[in-house]
Design an enzyme around this catalytic site. Structure first.
Site, PDB file in Angstrom:
ATOM      1  CD  GLN A 189      42.947  38.873  42.682  1.00 28.61           C
ATOM      2  OE1 GLN A 189      42.035  38.170  41.908  1.00 28.61           O
ATOM      3  NE2 GLN A 189      42.238  38.808  44.116  1.00 28.61           N
ATOM      4  CB  SER A 209      49.463  36.476  45.732  1.00 23.12           C
ATOM      5  OG  SER A 209      48.808  35.292  47.079  1.00 23.12           O
ATOM      6  CB  CYS A 336      40.328  41.449  53.697  1.00 18.72           C
ATOM      7  SG  CYS A 336      41.471  40.803  52.749  1.00 18.72           S
TER       8      CYS A 336
HETATM    9  N1  PLP Z   1      46.269  42.645  46.523  1.00 20.08           N
HETATM   10  C1  PLP Z   1      45.321  41.784  45.431  1.00 20.08           C
HETATM   11  C2  PLP Z   1      44.470  42.188  44.927  1.00 20.08           C
HETATM   12  C3  PLP Z   1      44.970  40.378  46.492  1.00 20.08           C
HETATM   13  O1  PLP Z   1      43.520  39.937  45.774  1.00 20.08           O
HETATM   14  C4  PLP Z   1      45.138  39.981  47.587  1.00 20.08           C
HETATM   15  C5  PLP Z   1      44.805  39.206  48.266  1.00 20.08           C
HETATM   16  O2  PLP Z   1      43.547  39.068  48.741  1.00 20.08           O
HETATM   17  C6  PLP Z   1      46.927  40.845  48.040  1.00 20.08           C
HETATM   18  C7  PLP Z   1      47.035  41.839  47.345  1.00 20.08           C
HETATM   19  C8  PLP Z   1      47.366  40.145  49.279  1.00 20.08           C
HETATM   20  O3  PLP Z   1      47.441  38.731  48.942  1.00 20.08           O
HETATM   21  P1  PLP Z   1      48.396  37.751  49.547  1.00 20.08           P
HETATM   22  O4  PLP Z   1      47.378  37.222  50.578  1.00 20.08           O
HETATM   23  O5  PLP Z   1      49.170  36.710  49.234  1.00 20.08           O
HETATM   24  O6  PLP Z   1      49.019  38.264  51.035  1.00 20.08           O
END
Ligand code: PLP
Length: 710
Positions: A189, A209, A336
């Protein structure tokens, strides 16, 4: 109103047009495999190297590694695996390692899950330990100082996805400076919102990401500090210099490259101050609608692009429904967890009050947002406020149209019933549940209704003094409250079971005849599908049949609980069913109704078949079962010049007598997702109305077809 306002950028973002163009080019002219040694492969390799070089500059990776991954979850696995493999080697050599896998209590679930998974797989036997955060979502540095000497790996995200809380990485680094623990910082983020110069820090691993910053899903990056241990998650053809096998996601990497290039060049992404001004404007619009709003993360220490708030008296699902109806996409907690009703674990870790944890809403935008977009969002928020005022959910100065009939407030299976009478501007509350107090109070205030009585089906408390007497269908007399041309009659405890029941219907010269009883409030005694009192069978049969003698087959049964999500029932439906009630009612031929054909999937209309169905059923009525505030916030579809009828699920019971008594026109129910409309259609089917339909996927999937109908 019809344009979408997307305020869920922390879940995922739209793709930058330049990124789409880059992905397109990578799939057309640049389709080569970067491992091929011919010209097509070399051209692809040049693109890959170019993006990596750009990423290295943007993130400041110095001599560290920059590996392309499928996203942050893979980056997290790789980092955790790498650190744990190194720890295990130290263990095997008999060298000291810390015993704790320390992670921030508000980390994305991918982190503790990965820690538990690899700790188990590798048999490292370390103890997972959540590092507490304070009320602002900041890691408790005092606790970290205490625990750091025992830590083998420390995971502290750069910024939280739910609240936007920005971690004090400098403070954490100062504590970890002399610790041998590895340090992972989930930086998902932070990208594009916080300046990063990774090699200048002590951070060992930083996953990123693509889809959180205008690149497509399925691409990400992992930074690994020069000298930090590394173990590939995937072995194979030696791609990524052996760090991550598998042919690269070239279109995704090309798209990510376009975003990184825009970041590096500057000018396209808003500055921090601009983003802060946008947040302020959004927050003001929210404060204007919800004076009691609570922001769950202090702005001073949060990303300016994330607002996490709770509004007293509103569940997060209600606000999500409201905003979604107005085409404003927000999230309850994180993407999620928003499908589940569970309260936010992030806010719980911050020790936010329980109501705020269960009521949290997140609005997030990306650093490409414009003030014009934010202004449009603010207008839409104001429109949502007007919809809430019109529905009596927030105070209003304008007089409202008076409600008449029966309203059902339900949550966690508990029903509160309001019997409202427009003529006398009064209402009666039955089986009031604690969680509905505030909602009912604001409804009563806004409608300007006098509460005639607060009744319970458990005891006779609350019955008003000086009530009248009416004759019931079996000739007996009962105490009653007059409400316009209707009466609410009380069946005292010794008449029916142990509790009290109430009958509501039109009172004629001869009293409240069985055929005129529209609603029976039976509390917890007669529930859809059964009877909830432990009495000898003969006594039960006597009680049920006495009740049955006072009503008619289509009298709507309004129970105090709705654990099976059936909304309500009728004596006729229960007599037809397979439950205990059917058996107890077996002696009542007057109430018998023909058996129904089995409910089948035919009652569900696929969005693509909706238009055809409506065209071939010109008498069909579209019924919006979303709550009144959602209907008011939305542009409601119409068919053949007829606007969809608004019958919120909370008022379905009120409409049933009139539907059941009339000709069975096709009723096509819809809502936001298809859940509530399915409940409505199932309820009508159970009650004997065969021509009830539900649009699968609701406005979310059938929106286009429903809009076409307009
Ligand atoms: N870490 C954080 C803080 C996130 O907001 C997310 C996504 O929801 C992830 C990890 C996981 O990312 P990715 O969807 O690329 O696997």
């Amino acid at each position: 109103m019809s344009t979408e306002i997307y305020l869920d950028a922390n879940a995922t973002s739209a793709v930058l047009p330049a990124a789409i163009a880059a992905a397109d080019a990578a799939m057309r002219a640049g389709f080569g495999n970067p491992s091929s040694t011919h010209a097509t492969g070399l051209q692809a390799k040049a693109m890959l190297d170019g993006v990596r070089a750009c990423a290295r500059r943007v993130l400041g990776v110095g001599n560290g590694r920059l590996v392309f991954t499928s996203g942050a979850t893979e980056g997290i696995q790789t980092a955790v695996l790498s650190a744990l493999c190194a720890i295990r080697e130290r263990q095997l050599r008999g060298e000291p390692t810390g015993s704790l896998l320390l992670y921030g209590a508000t980390e994305h679930k991918a982190v503790p899950e990965a820690l538990a998974h690899w700790n188990r797989i590798l048999g490292t036997g370390l103890v997972l330990c959540a590092l507490p955060v304070d009320r602002a979502g900041q890691h408790r540095l005092d606790m970290l100082r205490e625990l750091a000497p025992q830590a083998a790996l420390v995971c502290t995200m750069a910024a939280n996805n739910e609240t936007g809380a920005v971690s004090d990485l400098a403070g954490i680094e100062a504590i970890l400076r002399d610790s041998p623990a590895y340090w992972m910082v989930d930086s998902v983020q932070a990208l594009g919102k916080i300046a990063l110069d990774l090699a200048a820090t002590r951070i060992d691993y930083a996953p990123f990401s693509g889809h959180k910053l205008y690149a497509p899903k399925g691409v990400g990056m992992l930074y690994v500090r020069d000298g930090a241990p590394y173990t590939p998650l995937m072995a194979g053809g030696g791609q990524e210099g052996g760090a991550r096998a598998g042919t690269e996601n070239m279109s995704g990497i090309a798209a990510l490259g376009a975003v990184l290039e825009a970041l590096e060049q500057g000018g396209l992404f808003r500055t921090h101050d601009e983003l802060v001004a946008m947040r302020e404007r959004l927050a003001d619009a929210l404060r204007a609608v919800f004076p009691g709003i609570v922001f769950n993360s202090p702005f001073a220490t949060s990303l300016p692009t994330t607002l996490n708030f709770s509004v007293p008296g509103f569940a997060s699902k209600e606000l999500l429904d409201l905003f979604d109806a107005a085409n404003v996409r927000v999230s309850s907690g994180s993407a999620c967890s928003s499908a589940k009703a569970a309260p936010s674990y992030v806010l719980e870790a911050m020790c936010a009050p329980a109501w705020a944890c269960a009521a949290a809403v997140r609005m997030s935008f990306g650093p490409l947002a414009t003030m014009a977009f934010i202004d449009a969002a603010c207008q839409r928020i104001a429109h949502c406020g007007a919809a809430l005022r019109a529905s009596c959910l927030i105070p209003s100065d304008t007089p409202m149209a008076s409600h008449d009939g029966v309203i059902q407030l339900g949550s966690d299976g508990a029903n509160t019933w309001i019997v409202a009478d427009a003529a006398s501007r009064s209402c009666v509350l039955i089986d009031m549940h604690e969680q509905h107090e505030e909602r009912v109070a604001s409804y009563v205030r806004c409608q300007g209704y006098a509460v005639r009585a607060r009744l319970s089906t458990c005891d006779v408390q609350g019955w008003p003094e000086g009530s009248m007497q009416v004759a019931l269908g079996n000739g007996t007399q009962a105490a009653a409250i007059a409400m316009g041309e209707n009466v609410l009659a009380r069946l005292a405890p010794d008449d029916i079971f142990m509790g009290v029941s109430y009958l509501f219907g039109r009172c004629g010269g001869a009293g409240l005849a069985s055929g005129e009883v529209r609603f029976a409030f039976t509390g917890g005694q007669v529930l859809p599908g059964g009877v909830c009192v432990s009495l000898p069978l003969a006594q039960l049969r006597h009680g049920v049949q006495r009740l049955a003698a006072l009503v008619h087959a289509d009298t709507i049964l309004c129970p105090a609980r709705d654990d099976k999500n059936q909304v309500c029932s009728s004596i006729g439906a229960e007599g037809r069913g397979a439950g205990v009630l059917a058996e107890l009612l077996a002696m009542q031929p007057r109430l018998a109704r023909p058996a129904l054909p089995a409910m089948d999937s035919m009652m569900h209309l696929a969005p693509d078949g909706l238009e055809r169905f409506l065209a071939s059923h010109p008498d069909a009525v579209l019924v919006d079962v979303r709550e009144a505030f959602e209907h008011a916030a939305a542009t409601a579809p119409e068919w053949g010049g007829q606007r969809a009828l608004s019958v919120p699920l909370s008022r379905l019971a009120s409409h049933l007598p009139q539907w059941l008594a009339g000709p069975q026109r096709p009723l096509v129910f819809f809502c936001r997702t298809g859940n509530r409309s399915a409940r409505a259609a199932q309820c009508l089917h159970r009650l004997g109305y065969q021509n009830a339909w539900s649009v699968i996927g609701g406005m979310a999937l059938g929106g286009a077809a429903l809009a076409l109908a307009a």
